[in-house]
Design an enzyme around this catalytic site. Structure first.
Site, PDB file in Angstrom:
ATOM      1  N   TYR A  90      39.438  43.758  34.640  1.00 38.34           N
ATOM      2  CA  TYR A  90      39.385  42.293  34.520  1.00 38.34           C
ATOM      3  C   TYR A  90      38.101  41.880  33.801  1.00 38.34           C
ATOM      4  O   TYR A  90      38.132  41.077  32.858  1.00 38.34           O
ATOM      5  CB  TYR A  90      39.442  41.681  35.920  1.00 38.34           C
ATOM      6  CG  TYR A  90      39.386  40.178  35.963  1.00 38.34           C
ATOM      7  CD1 TYR A  90      40.504  39.401  35.689  1.00 38.34           C
ATOM      8  CD2 TYR A  90      38.202  39.515  36.301  1.00 38.34           C
ATOM      9  CE1 TYR A  90      40.446  38.014  35.743  1.00 38.34           C
ATOM     10  CE2 TYR A  90      38.133  38.136  36.360  1.00 38.34           C
ATOM     11  CZ  TYR A  90      39.259  37.388  36.081  1.00 38.34           C
ATOM     12  OH  TYR A  90      39.202  36.019  36.130  1.00 38.34           O
ATOM     13  N   SER A 108      35.439  34.051  32.382  1.00 39.73           N
ATOM     14  CA  SER A 108      35.015  34.207  33.779  1.00 39.73           C
ATOM     15  C   SER A 108      33.551  34.600  33.774  1.00 39.73           C
ATOM     16  O   SER A 108      33.051  35.128  32.769  1.00 39.73           O
ATOM     17  CB  SER A 108      35.841  35.334  34.430  1.00 39.73           C
ATOM     18  OG  SER A 108      35.212  35.820  35.604  1.00 39.73           O
TER      19      SER A 108
HETATM   20  P1  NAI Z   1      46.490  31.718  39.185  1.00 41.47           P
HETATM   21  O1  NAI Z   1      47.032  33.050  39.537  1.00 41.47           O
HETATM   22  O2  NAI Z   1      46.798  30.577  40.069  1.00 41.47           O
HETATM   23  O3  NAI Z   1      46.863  31.296  37.718  1.00 41.47           O
HETATM   24  C1  NAI Z   1      47.105  32.199  36.676  1.00 41.47           C
HETATM   25  C2  NAI Z   1      48.358  31.742  36.008  1.00 41.47           C
HETATM   26  O4  NAI Z   1      48.630  32.586  34.883  1.00 41.47           O
HETATM   27  C3  NAI Z   1      49.551  31.848  36.962  1.00 41.47           C
HETATM   28  O5  NAI Z   1      50.312  30.673  36.897  1.00 41.47           O
HETATM   29  C4  NAI Z   1      50.294  33.033  36.425  1.00 41.47           C
HETATM   30  O6  NAI Z   1      51.662  32.992  36.693  1.00 41.47           O
HETATM   31  C5  NAI Z   1      49.989  32.888  34.931  1.00 41.47           C
HETATM   32  N1  NAI Z   1      50.295  34.120  34.216  1.00 41.47           N
HETATM   33  C6  NAI Z   1      49.900  35.371  34.512  1.00 41.47           C
HETATM   34  N2  NAI Z   1      50.474  36.227  33.667  1.00 41.47           N
HETATM   35  C7  NAI Z   1      51.237  35.498  32.831  1.00 41.47           C
HETATM   36  C8  NAI Z   1      52.091  35.802  31.757  1.00 41.47           C
HETATM   37  N3  NAI Z   1      52.304  37.074  31.381  1.00 41.47           N
HETATM   38  N4  NAI Z   1      52.712  34.799  31.098  1.00 41.47           N
HETATM   39  C9  NAI Z   1      52.525  33.520  31.468  1.00 41.47           C
HETATM   40  N5  NAI Z   1      51.761  33.164  32.499  1.00 41.47           N
HETATM   41  C10 NAI Z   1      51.124  34.147  33.165  1.00 41.47           C
HETATM   42  O7  NAI Z   1      44.908  31.936  39.064  1.00 41.47           O
HETATM   43  P2  NAI Z   1      43.791  30.982  38.451  1.00 41.47           P
HETATM   44  O8  NAI Z   1      42.590  31.239  39.233  1.00 41.47           O
HETATM   45  O9  NAI Z   1      44.289  29.615  38.295  1.00 41.47           O
HETATM   46  O10 NAI Z   1      43.568  31.645  37.008  1.00 41.47           O
HETATM   47  C11 NAI Z   1      43.587  30.890  35.816  1.00 41.47           C
HETATM   48  C12 NAI Z   1      42.579  31.507  34.848  1.00 41.47           C
HETATM   49  O11 NAI Z   1      41.271  31.307  35.358  1.00 41.47           O
HETATM   50  C13 NAI Z   1      42.747  33.006  34.654  1.00 41.47           C
HETATM   51  O12 NAI Z   1      42.532  33.333  33.293  1.00 41.47           O
HETATM   52  C14 NAI Z   1      41.630  33.564  35.511  1.00 41.47           C
HETATM   53  O13 NAI Z   1      41.215  34.830  35.064  1.00 41.47           O
HETATM   54  C15 NAI Z   1      40.567  32.517  35.303  1.00 41.47           C
HETATM   55  N6  NAI Z   1      39.507  32.477  36.284  1.00 41.47           N
HETATM   56  C16 NAI Z   1      39.767  32.192  37.594  1.00 41.47           C
HETATM   57  C17 NAI Z   1      38.740  32.165  38.497  1.00 41.47           C
HETATM   58  C18 NAI Z   1      38.961  31.882  39.936  1.00 41.47           C
HETATM   59  O14 NAI Z   1      38.060  32.107  40.742  1.00 41.47           O
HETATM   60  N7  NAI Z   1      40.139  31.391  40.349  1.00 41.47           N
HETATM   61  C19 NAI Z   1      37.345  32.400  38.111  1.00 41.47           C
HETATM   62  C20 NAI Z   1      37.195  32.692  36.708  1.00 41.47           C
HETATM   63  C21 NAI Z   1      38.235  32.709  35.851  1.00 41.47           C
END
Ligand code: NAI
Length: 250
Positions: A157, A144
């Site tokens: 985070y 990120s």
């Molecule tokens: P999201 O919440 O839609 O996706 C995260 C996914 O990880 C979800 O499907 C969630 O269920 C899964 N997850 C969380 N804990 C888990 C576990 N213990 N076991 C298996 N799966 C698990 O959010 P997003 O935005 O798609 O996030 C994806 C990645 O992108 C994350 O690492 C986040 O930190 C990163 N990110 C997101 C940004 C944004 O603005 N959306 C910006 C920078 C990084």
């Protein structure tokens, strides 16, 4: 799609929503077979149907990435169904918003376990297999912009993502001789379940107005970097931390 991944196999964590779901789609559209890992089986099966409708090979793997004892079994299951994994996308992540002084130990553990410990353990699990096969591979960590700068209210985070950035470089150094390239994508803000409530709030809308382009990014803004890092074209790219943030950090 600018890169052809035909014959390659990827494992994407956190694939039941947001960026993980999108990354699985992009990889599949480029010819890659995809193991989609996450906790929400029904959502994974829905994505599987969508990807198979595109003609892709896809297998859902139920996995909570924080349960270390289940990681090897999940990779076994994925490899048994789609073949040896060439590309790992360490995408699963979470946050808890609030002041550091209000963070309790279990919340801190949850963030670090999910965002830092799990990607390390999964990368090492996959790398051991890649090393024994001798064919190299690609590990793509989703960090990120919070790896490099303070995002207010997201201390743990940001700490976890800074750890992911350093982990990326450490593992890239250790595994360079095996042809395993380890890189990180560091996205700016994109509307997903992770931050939906915040960006619907007045404070979140004000934050967007402060970005140089007055907008959130779109999931597809990450496609080319993802595909470059997944493909053979990035043979000399390892230990790189790619900020793709639409100028939000400026
Ligand atoms: P999201 O919440 O839609 O996706 C995260 C996914 O990880 C979800 O499907 C969630 O269920 C899964 N997850 C969380 N804990 C888990 C576990 N213990 N076991 C298996 N799966 C698990 O959010 P997003 O935005 O798609 O996030 C994806 C990645 O992108 C994350 O690492 C986040 O930190 C990163 N990110 C997101 C940004 C944004 O603005 N959306 C910006 C920078 C990084």
């Amino acid at each position: 799609m600018p890169f052809d991944l035909t014959g390659k196999t990827a494992l994407v964590t956190g694939a039941s929503s947001g960026l993980g779901r999108h990354f699985a789609n992009v990889l599949a559209r480029s010819g890659c077979a995809v193991a989609i890992a996450g906790r929400r089986r029904e959502r994974l099966e829905g994505l599987q149907r969508d990807l198979e409708a595109l003609g892709a090979r896809c297998v859902p793997v139920t996995l909570d990435v924080t349960v270390a004892s289940t990681l090897a079994k999940a990779v076994d299951e994925a490899e048994a169904r789609v073949g040896p994994i060439h590309i790992l996308v360490n995408n699963a992540g979470m946050n808890i918003q609030g002041r550091a002084i209000d963070m309790d130990p279990s919340g801190l553990d949850q963030i670090l376990d999910t965002n830092l410990r799990a990607p390390f353990l999964l990368a090492t699990e996959i790398a051991r297999r890649m090393i024994s096969r001798g064919e190299g591979g690609r590990i793509i960590n989703v960090a990120s912009i919070g790896a490099f700068r303070v995002l207010a209210g997201l201390s743990a985070y940001c700490m976890s993502k800074a750890g992911v950035a350093m982990m990326t470089q450490c593992l890239a150094r250790e595994w360079a001789r095996y042809g395993i390239n380890v890189n990180a994508i560091c996205p700016g803000y994109i509307a997903t379940e992770l931050n939906q409530d915040w960006f619907e709030s007045e404070a979140g809308k004000a934050q967007i107005k402060g970005f140089p382009r007055r907008q959130l990014m779109r999931e597809q803004d990450l496609d080319e970097v993802l595909l470059l890092l997944a493909s053979d074209s990035s043979a000399a790219v390892t230990g790189a931390l790619f900020s793709v943030d639409d100028g939000q950090s400026l």
